[in-house]
Design an enzyme around this catalytic site. Structure first.
Site, PDB file in Angstrom:
ATOM      1  N   CYS A   1      -0.320   4.145 -17.975  1.00 48.93           N
ATOM      2  CA  CYS A   1      -0.371   5.969 -17.367  1.00 48.93           C
ATOM      3  C   CYS A   1       0.327   6.351 -19.146  1.00 48.93           C
ATOM      4  O   CYS A   1       1.039   7.110 -18.748  1.00 48.93           O
ATOM      5  CB  CYS A   1       0.197   6.307 -16.792  1.00 48.93           C
ATOM      6  SG  CYS A   1      -0.374   7.964 -16.407  1.00 48.93           S
TER       7      CYS A   1
ATOM      8  N   ALA B   1       1.535  -4.256  -8.067  1.00 52.41           N
ATOM      9  CA  ALA B   1       0.478  -3.867  -7.324  1.00 52.41           C
ATOM     10  C   ALA B   1       1.042  -2.411  -6.506  1.00 52.41           C
ATOM     11  O   ALA B   1       0.451  -1.172  -6.648  1.00 52.41           O
ATOM     12  CB  ALA B   1      -0.438  -5.007  -6.699  1.00 52.41           C
ATOM     13  N   GLY B   2       2.233  -2.096  -6.756  1.00 57.26           N
ATOM     14  CA  GLY B   2       3.140  -1.040  -6.520  1.00 57.26           C
ATOM     15  C   GLY B   2       2.705   0.477  -7.044  1.00 57.26           C
ATOM     16  O   GLY B   2       2.427  -0.072  -8.122  1.00 57.26           O
ATOM     17  N   PRO B   3       2.728   1.067  -6.148  1.00 53.00           N
ATOM     18  CA  PRO B   3       2.772   1.241  -4.292  1.00 53.00           C
ATOM     19  C   PRO B   3       1.694   1.192  -3.770  1.00 53.00           C
ATOM     20  O   PRO B   3       0.905   0.903  -3.134  1.00 53.00           O
ATOM     21  CB  PRO B   3       3.005   2.586  -4.416  1.00 53.00           C
ATOM     22  CG  PRO B   3       2.338   3.136  -6.336  1.00 53.00           C
ATOM     23  CD  PRO B   3       2.313   2.827  -6.815  1.00 53.00           C
ATOM     24  N   GLY B   4       0.254   0.261  -4.592  1.00 52.79           N
ATOM     25  CA  GLY B   4      -1.230   0.374  -3.745  1.00 52.79           C
ATOM     26  C   GLY B   4      -2.297   0.754  -4.119  1.00 52.79           C
ATOM     27  O   GLY B   4      -3.744   0.577  -3.477  1.00 52.79           O
ATOM     28  N   GLY B   5      -2.333   2.215  -5.231  1.00 51.23           N
ATOM     29  CA  GLY B   5      -3.879   2.780  -5.309  1.00 51.23           C
ATOM     30  C   GLY B   5      -4.880   1.846  -6.072  1.00 51.23           C
ATOM     31  O   GLY B   5      -6.180   1.926  -5.249  1.00 51.23           O
ATOM     32  N   LYS B   6      -4.288   1.343  -7.112  1.00 50.11           N
ATOM     33  CA  LYS B   6      -5.443   0.361  -7.238  1.00 50.11           C
ATOM     34  C   LYS B   6      -5.997  -0.689  -6.507  1.00 50.11           C
ATOM     35  O   LYS B   6      -6.655  -1.151  -6.435  1.00 50.11           O
ATOM     36  CB  LYS B   6      -5.177   0.028  -8.295  1.00 50.11           C
ATOM     37  CG  LYS B   6      -4.432   1.122  -9.713  1.00 50.11           C
ATOM     38  CD  LYS B   6      -4.594   1.160 -11.472  1.00 50.11           C
ATOM     39  CE  LYS B   6      -4.789   2.138 -12.207  1.00 50.11           C
ATOM     40  NZ  LYS B   6      -3.125   3.396 -12.318  1.00 50.11           N
TER      41      LYS B   6
END
Length: 473
Positions: A413, A296-301
């Site tokens: 990515c 999950a980091g850093p949390g955008g998605k």
């Protein structure tokens, strides 16, 4: 003529000893924009820092704003991106090997060479400003060396230097295109393999990587619409993501925008938004309230997934191995039905199974080189194998954590085949899950290829080069 260096006992009695702290000399501040750019390159070199994280603090430190901040950003990021090309030109113009050049002097020469070859700054101004930087940090002797090198740089344009120094376009088209667009050859070769092209499209892909990107925002569902966010920020609604907004490159620090500070919006590439939304678009039979973001980091998605599942009355578990990154996830998802767990995604210790699972796996980041200017020169081919092993283990863990009939999205990515189709094909063969055609879940996005996975590209879609595969368990 080479002069013999005097020995330790030959120094005149009243002369000063050499300055052993020269590397830490206080930089001049009469050119704060270029000083901030130089200090950014120094931090990247000395501390393996990320330019996009270092520069904002330096701009505040040196009180650089407005057009000067735009100049500092262009010089720092541009010089970091073009380092390979710049170093080749500097080496050709220097009478000493680059590894014999004072490191900070070399950073300054990169700044000066970038200005001369890739900006509209007059050559005499680029030389003078760089020489002043060197003189302030290293003294007059090395300032003279910088002046001589940069005057030689100015004898040719960038295209003339490329013609002189690049590999032959006929015998090595990939190497030639890589040099011209300031990419390591191994990265250009990986792109060429995926694109099945060594000519115009490869050139377009690398050129898009070498350009300064627009800023992309995502509007938090349930809080603000993309149209409202665009109106507030002066941006434009994104062409594909219903939650996306584009701002012009150089529009300032997006973190200072009021909607971002208040948590109504976040900085997130449109490609990341599209890959996240693809996971949510697949129809499920039965329960659809328990979702998981395994990396999950850093949390955008996690922010986007968490907002969507919260609106539907469900919850998201977000797993992140590093505590400091887990704290970033907590901050990004504040106010949402998101539970953050510090654990290794390969064995997170979770009970039960999930309806939808996102695996945004650690990767080389070759798809976001335009946003991480120093990354192309930091990554090495040997990095790929260890990452592929980790990616495969994370995707296998995600499959185990997904209920029968549930769906997994594997996202990286990077367009590197080993990290994308290679990982997916191995896990599909090992687990027996079914790969779905992901293209229908990227509605209205053109040029998605033959499927079943989706590879986005900066030159085709204006996004980072995100890869997405969807698996039905």
């Amino acid at each position: 003529m080479n002069r013999k260096r005097p020995g330790a006992n030959s120094r005149p009695k009243n002369s000063r000893p050499p300055n052993r702290r020269a590397e830490r000399a206080k930089p001049p501040t009469d050119d704060p924009a270029r000083t901030a750019a130089l200090e950014t390159l120094r931090a990247v070199r000395e501390r393996d820092a990320y330019a996009n994280l270092v520069l904002p603090g330096l701009l505040r430190q040196y009180r650089v704003s407005g057009r000067d901040a735009g100049l500092a950003t262009e010089l720092a990021y541009g010089s970091a991106r073009a380092r390979g090309l710049l170093d080749a030109v500097i080496a050709e113009c220097s009478d000493r090997a680059l590894d014999e050049v004072d490191p900070l002097l070399l950073d300054a020469l990169r700044l000066g060479t970038y200005q001369m070859l890739r900006t509209r700054i007059p050559g005499h101004a680029a030389v003078a400003s760089t020489v002043d930087l060197v003189r302030g940090n290293r003294g007059s002797r090395l300032a003279g060396f910088a002046n001589a090198v940069l005057r030689r740089v100015g004898e040719r344009t960038e295209s003339e230097w490329v013609e002189l120094l690049a590999p032959d376009v006929e015998s090595d088209p990939v190497g030639h295109t890589a040099f011209r667009n300031a990419h390591p050859r191994w990265i250009a070769q990986a792109f060429a393999e995926v694109l099945d092209d060594t000519g115009a499209e490869l050139d377009a892909a690398l050129a898009a990587d070498d350009a300064r990107p627009a800023v992309h925002l995502t509007a938090r569902p349930g809080e603000i619409s993309a149209d409202e966010l665009a109106a507030i920020t002066g941006g434009d609604p994104a062409p594909y993501s219903p939650y996306g907004v584009h701002l012009e490159a150089g529009a300032g620090d997006p973190g200072e925008l009021e909607p971002v500070q208040e948590g109504f919006a976040a900085v997130q590439d449109e490609g990341s938004q599209l890959a996240t939304l693809a996971l949510t678009g697949v129809e499920l039979d039965g329960r659809d309230t328990r979702w998981l973001d395994l990396c999950a980091g850093p949390g955008g998605k996690a922010n986007l997934l968490g907002a969507l599942v919260t609106l539907d009355g469900g919850s998201l578990d977000a797993v992140e191995q590093a505590e400091h990154r887990a704290e970033l996830v907590r901050s990004a998802t504040r106010g949402l039905s998101v539970n953050v767990r510090v654990a290794d995604g390969r064995d997170p210790g979770l009970s039960g199974t999930y309806d939808r699972v996102l695996v945004d796996a650690p990767c080389t980041g070759l798809g976001a080189l335009r946003r991480r200017p120093e990354a192309r020169w930091r990554r090495q081919p040997e990095d790929v194998a260890d990452l592929v092993r980790l990616q495969r283990e994370l995707l296998s863990s995600a499959v185990r954590l997904t209920r029968s009939g549930g769906v997994v999205a594997y996202v990286v990515c990077s367009p590197h085949p080993a990290e994308t189709t290679g990982v997916v094909s191995e896990v599909v063969a090992e687990t027996g899950v079914r790969q779905l055609d992901a293209r229908p879940f990227f509605p209205e996005v053109p040029s998605l290829g033959d499927g079943p996975s989706v590879q986005l590209w900066p030159h085709r879609h204006g996004t980072d080069a995100m890869f997405c595969a969807l698996l039905r368990v």
